[in-house]
Design an enzyme around this catalytic site. Sequence first.
Site, PDB file in Angstrom:
ATOM      1  N   HIS A  70       0.824  -1.201   0.000  1.00  0.00           N
ATOM      2  CA  HIS A  70       0.000   0.000   0.000  1.00  0.00           C
ATOM      3  C   HIS A  70       0.863   1.258   0.000  1.00  0.00           C
ATOM      4  CE1 HIS A  70      -2.621   3.150   1.704  1.00  0.00           C
ATOM      5  NE2 HIS A  70      -3.436   2.642   0.808  1.00  0.00           N
ATOM      6  N   HIS A  71       1.810   1.330   0.917  1.00  0.00           N
ATOM      7  CA  HIS A  71       2.754   2.449   0.885  1.00  0.00           C
ATOM      8  C   HIS A  71       4.079   2.063   1.523  1.00  0.00           C
ATOM      9  CE1 HIS A  71       1.668   3.597   5.149  1.00  0.00           C
ATOM     10  NE2 HIS A  71       2.956   3.811   5.158  1.00  0.00           N
ATOM     11  N   GLN A 146       9.700   1.495   6.198  1.00  0.00           N
ATOM     12  CA  GLN A 146       8.389   1.009   6.655  1.00  0.00           C
ATOM     13  C   GLN A 146       7.575   0.596   5.430  1.00  0.00           C
ATOM     14  OE1 GLN A 146       5.111   3.764   7.614  1.00  0.00           O
ATOM     15  NE2 GLN A 146       5.024   2.811   9.626  1.00  0.00           N
ATOM     16  N   HIS A 148       3.795  -0.875   4.306  1.00  0.00           N
ATOM     17  CA  HIS A 148       2.411  -1.149   4.697  1.00  0.00           C
ATOM     18  C   HIS A 148       1.822  -2.159   3.717  1.00  0.00           C
ATOM     19  CE1 HIS A 148      -1.987   0.546   4.871  1.00  0.00           C
ATOM     20  NE2 HIS A 148      -1.903  -0.660   5.400  1.00  0.00           N
ATOM     21  N   HIS A 215      -0.284  14.485   4.886  1.00  0.00           N
ATOM     22  CA  HIS A 215      -0.725  13.255   5.554  1.00  0.00           C
ATOM     23  C   HIS A 215      -1.867  13.560   6.512  1.00  0.00           C
ATOM     24  CE1 HIS A 215      -0.608   9.426   7.687  1.00  0.00           C
ATOM     25  NE2 HIS A 215      -0.470  10.080   8.828  1.00  0.00           N
ATOM     26  N   HIS A 217      -5.394  11.005   8.228  1.00  0.00           N
ATOM     27  CA  HIS A 217      -6.026   9.698   8.130  1.00  0.00           C
ATOM     28  C   HIS A 217      -7.296   9.914   7.299  1.00  0.00           C
ATOM     29  CE1 HIS A 217      -3.570   8.571  11.935  1.00  0.00           C
ATOM     30  NE2 HIS A 217      -2.825   8.852  10.896  1.00  0.00           N
ATOM     31  N   MET A 290      -4.650  12.771  12.008  1.00  0.00           N
ATOM     32  CA  MET A 290      -3.396  13.517  11.973  1.00  0.00           C
ATOM     33  C   MET A 290      -3.546  14.625  10.949  1.00  0.00           C
ATOM     34  SD  MET A 290      -0.147  11.072  12.203  1.00  0.00           S
ATOM     35  CE  MET A 290       0.227  10.156  13.685  1.00  0.00           C
TER      36      MET A 290
END
Length: 338
Positions: A70-71, A146, A148, A215, A217, A290
Amino acid sequence: MMFPHMLLVFLVIFLLLDDVFAYDIHKYSLLMPEIHPDKDELYLCTPVRIVNKQYYIVGFEPNATMHDVHHMLLFGCSVPGTTDDVWDCGEMAASDGSKNIRRAIPCAEGSHVLYAWARDATKLNLPEDVGFQVGLGTKIKYLVLQVHYSKKFPGNKLDNSGISLLYTEQPQSKLAGVILLGSGGTIPARSISHMEIQCEIEEEKTIYPFAYRTHTHSLGKVVSGYRVRKGKEGDDWLLLGKRDPLTPQMFYPVFNKDPIYGGDILAARCTMENYRDRDTYVGPTNNDEMCNFYLMYYVENGNPLDTTLCLSDGPPKEYWYNSKYNLNNIPDLEASKL
Ligand code: CU
Ligand code: CU
């Protein structure tokens, strides 16, 4: 008979030019070490330690497909979240996590986002002569990737998605940095709220912005960022970037590359629509929200800004209009409209 000579001449010229204009760019692939994503909405982190030498990162090449990933985010840290090879670093994961691996944030200390990949993003090359300085003598001692994974992988299928870092040991004349503008606060149920951030660049430095990332949510509608300059005619607001934060959250070119000086103010607004029947607070999980605006820039001399964070209390306390900078000419409609 002529041909081999010509070839030799070309080869010599090429080698000479190469020596004058170019330096070696190496590639380091920071990849997931053949892991099996065993649940949906899994966030995994893997680190690389860089302490012996100084390096300059000049580009990023994603090795991932949106089918599997996803990312991806690349963090620079002074201290990583764990000492493990892989850990569960789900910012937004509210659940129980994966089996057999620890849970921790990506960076325990000194977190910077250096690159972001989502969906259709291709590779990112920094502008000419610009690099992120990492390793020996810098605050970035680790890079943490990271990834996802939104969907559990079938069977025993393994994954090694990641990012190839293009780097050189050749010092780059312009060093890159990222400043993160972020808001705290509460978004009341069934309402539209503005989360606003502002802070003055207090260091006597000129920064050249080139990319931005937004960014939020799920409640974010519009995120916009500005450079505000005080003047006799009132405040001059220059739009740095604006977008729907629910489009892929990667770095995009800024709308305006004008230099930003010490004494200028950076400002950002997230327009949030809370369709829920409950108040929503700023926090790490999918149940929270966020409001972040990242600005990537370079400096022509010396080091990037010491300031990497610009935070505000957010609603219902702190807004542009009541901030300590007495802001005027606020682009109230423009900042919330795409
Ligand atoms: Cu994601
Ligand atoms: Cu978040």
